[in-house]
Design an enzyme around this catalytic site. Structure first.
Site: not given
Ligand code: AMP
Length: 587
Positions: A273, A275, A295, A325, A366, A442, A448
């Site tokens: 997907e 991000k 969040r 998101e 999502f 987690r 990601k």
């Molecule tokens: P990070 O904050 O770098 O750990 O990345 C995870 C975050 O990406 C999640 O907490 C979401 O806020 C965001 N995010 C954006 N697009 C998506 C998606 N398609 N699926 C899940 N999380 C997403």
């Protein structure tokens, strides 16, 4: 219930580093706590008077507490200040001085836990003329009746500095021990520091533990779980369903090195997907009412009226909980905006409508956690995604499903990744198609993938007064991560990435100084210690092992990227993530 009963447990917990022993003390406390006091005790145990997502905040400055100690003890303010400078801990000062105070204590009553809690909660509601004096009075009232050791914990709680080192995992285990030891025939052997389980077979123990954990995930409230466990037992816990309008902790994702690594972790085929670079938004509906949460589980329904409207119009169903998101865009040009720009909407109290017109958000859904009364956490991801696709009538620039590609081909995934980056997204996510939804952890059901190194969200715990043209500003910021019990662990110092002039854009020394000055709790020469509150995103070249810091890690060339006003102390990066990244870079 007397406050002293809780203080006894604070002391017991502080007396040991053994996790199981701490759990034992906690479980005994829970067992002895009358049901009407459970919420209070469970908050105070962790040094809180409000749930983390509650909008009310204590926000009491050290100066005010100093004055309260002065009022309560009659001891000269100058002397209190000297003691404070010596020990650097107003809690200890209150304890030492409370011992010296006049006869008044001998006649005062035992402190009740409810009185402590009520007085502290009241601190946040006072407004208008005479507020400062009324606050001082509320604190002084407690200190007057407190025994010395109680005074220490009251002051630390008021200043939000009571870090007893009790993590959520310990509380979960304590709930299990408190209410199910008999059924499980378990007991704690203090001599051996061991949990004794019949035949050493943990199967049943783990089953019960999962049920308690699930109940915590669904209710997001330890007190509710403890109450149900004590009155309705295991069956009661199993019957809990997810209820809209009670925010759920969001699932978090690990980092994968590249597409190949992603496939190895989430399996083949996988769902990829986009991000999106916005902020996490939980959209709840029940009884025709929409509520939105961040969040951090703070309610932001009022701040995003357009989302309430789109959801009502374009998502069908009587009740649901969506995970999404939200990404802001410029209404005029249609261009998507970086997170910093939109983040001002999250805290906005006035002019909400104008800002929503200028800078609306698009919601990219999502995941789904509940639909028409049914909890979906244990359903497979592909099934949850199918529900989203069915109930959302997609409207670009309003509400859509996250762009997705299901594939087992590295090449196709690689192309999708390129496409995502080209359209300005941060990267992509890869998700296991048959995984459940695990709130708050987690777990790696999704990963990601992004081209940049993963930044860390760290809290500032200290700084140094600058020299020369930087004099009057705080510089060189000591930053920290946390372990699973919420202990704050230093990991380095950040001095770059901060601007001298406002025109340069970004975060300035002046701005950080303004934010940190009221949080100073200790000063020694040029070095100051601050209350851990301000969270920054930090980029770095590499993570190294280092004995110099409490975390055992250090950052090479750390630089500040931005302030993370949307994150609280609970959200800062944890040691596990740091370790993950450390080993990840060695692959
Ligand atoms: P990070 O904050 O770098 O750990 O990345 C995870 C975050 O990406 C999640 O907490 C979401 O806020 C965001 N995010 C954006 N697009 C998506 C998606 N398609 N699926 C899940 N999380 C997403």
């Amino acid at each position: 219930m007397q406050y002293s009963a809780l203080v006894k447990v604070y002391e017991e917990i502080a007396s040991t580093t053994k996790r199981l022993e701490k759990t034992k003390y906690l479980s005994v406390l829970l067992k002895n706590t009358p049901s009407q006091n459970l919420s209070t005790v469970l908050l105070l145990l962790r040094g809180r008077v409000f749930a983390t997502w509650d909008k009310r905040k204590l926000g009491v400055a050290a100066r005010l507490v100093l004055k309260a100690i002065n009022v309560a003890t009659g001891i000269d303010a100058k002397k209190i200040e000297d003691e404070w400078k010596k020990t650097g801990d107003l809690g200890i000062v209150a304890e030492n001085l409370a011992g010296k105070k006049t006869q008044a204590t001998l006649f005062s009553q035992e402190l009740d836990i409810k009185q402590v809690f009520d007085n502290l909660q009241k601190l946040s509601t006072l407004e208008g003329a005479g507020t400062v004096d009324r606050k001082i009075k509320l604190i002084a009232q407690l200190l007057t009746s407190a025994k010395p050791v109680e005074a220490r914990y009251i002051v630390r709680t008021v200043l939000e500095e009571l870090r007893a080192g009790i993590g959520e995992g310990s509380i979960r285990d304590a709930i299990l021990w408190a209410y199910f030891s008999k059924e499980l025939k378990i007991h704690y052997d203090k001599e051996k520091n061991e949990l004794v389980i019949p035949d050493k077979d943990r199967t049943k123990y783990n089953e019960y533990l999962d049920i308690v954990q699930r109940a915590i995930d669904l209710t997001n409230d330890f007190a509710t779980v403890a109450k149900i466990a004590s009155t309705k037992g295991l069956e009661g816990l199993q019957k809990i369903e997810l209820k809209p309008q009670i925010p759920v902790k969001v699932m978090l994702y690990q980092k994968a090195k590249d597409i190949k690594d992603a496939f190895e972790r989430v399996g083949k085929p996988a769902a990829f997907e986009y991000k999106y670079d916005g902020f996490r938004l939980q959209v709840h509906k029940v009884d025709n009412k929409i509520s939105l949460y961040t969040r951090r589980l703070e309610e932001v329904t009022k701040q995003f009226p357009e989302v309430v409207e789109y959801t009502k119009k374009h998502v069908s169903g009587d009740s649901f909980v969506l995970d999404a998101e939200a990404v802001g865009f410029d209404k005029k040009s249609g261009k998507y905006l970086p997170f910093q720009k939109v983040s001002q909407r999250i805290k906005r109290k006035y002019g909400i409508k104008e800002l929503a017109d200028k800078m609306p958000v698009e919601v990219n859904v999502f995941d789904i956690l509940q639909y028409n009364g049914k909890t979906l956490l244990d359903e497979q991801f592909k099934k949850r995604r199918a529900i989203i696709a069915k109930i959302i009538d997609e409207q670009p620039k309003q509400i859509i499903c996250a762009k997705q590609l299901i594939t087992d081909s590295v090449k196709a995934a690689q192309e999708f990744y390129g496409q995502a980056l080209k359209s300005g997204e941060e990267g992509i996510m890869a998700k296991n198609l048959s995984s459940p939804y695990k709130p708050g952890s987690r777990v790696g059901y999704g990963v990601k993938i992004k081209p940049t190194m993963d930044e860390l969200d760290l809290v500032i715990v200290g700084a140094e007064w600058g020299e020369g043209k930087r004099s009057g500003w705080l510089t060189s910021f000591a930053v920290a991560c946390q372990d699973e019990d919420g202990n704050i662990l230093n990991i380095g110092k950040v001095g770059t990435g901060i601007k001298e002039l406002e025109q340069e854009g970004g975060v300035t020394f002046e701005q950080l100084t303004e934010l940190l000055k009221p949080l100073i709790i200790k000063e020694k020469g040029k070095t100051v210690t601050v209350k851990p509150k301000i969270i920054i995103e930090v980029r770095y070249e590499e993570i190294q092992k280092s004995p110099a810091y409490k975390s055992s890690y250090a950052l090479r060339f750390p630089r500040l990227v931005r302030l993370r006003e949307d994150r609280g102390l609970d959200d800062i990066s944890n040691l596990e993530t740091v370790e993950d990244l450390y080993y990840g870079q060695k692959k």
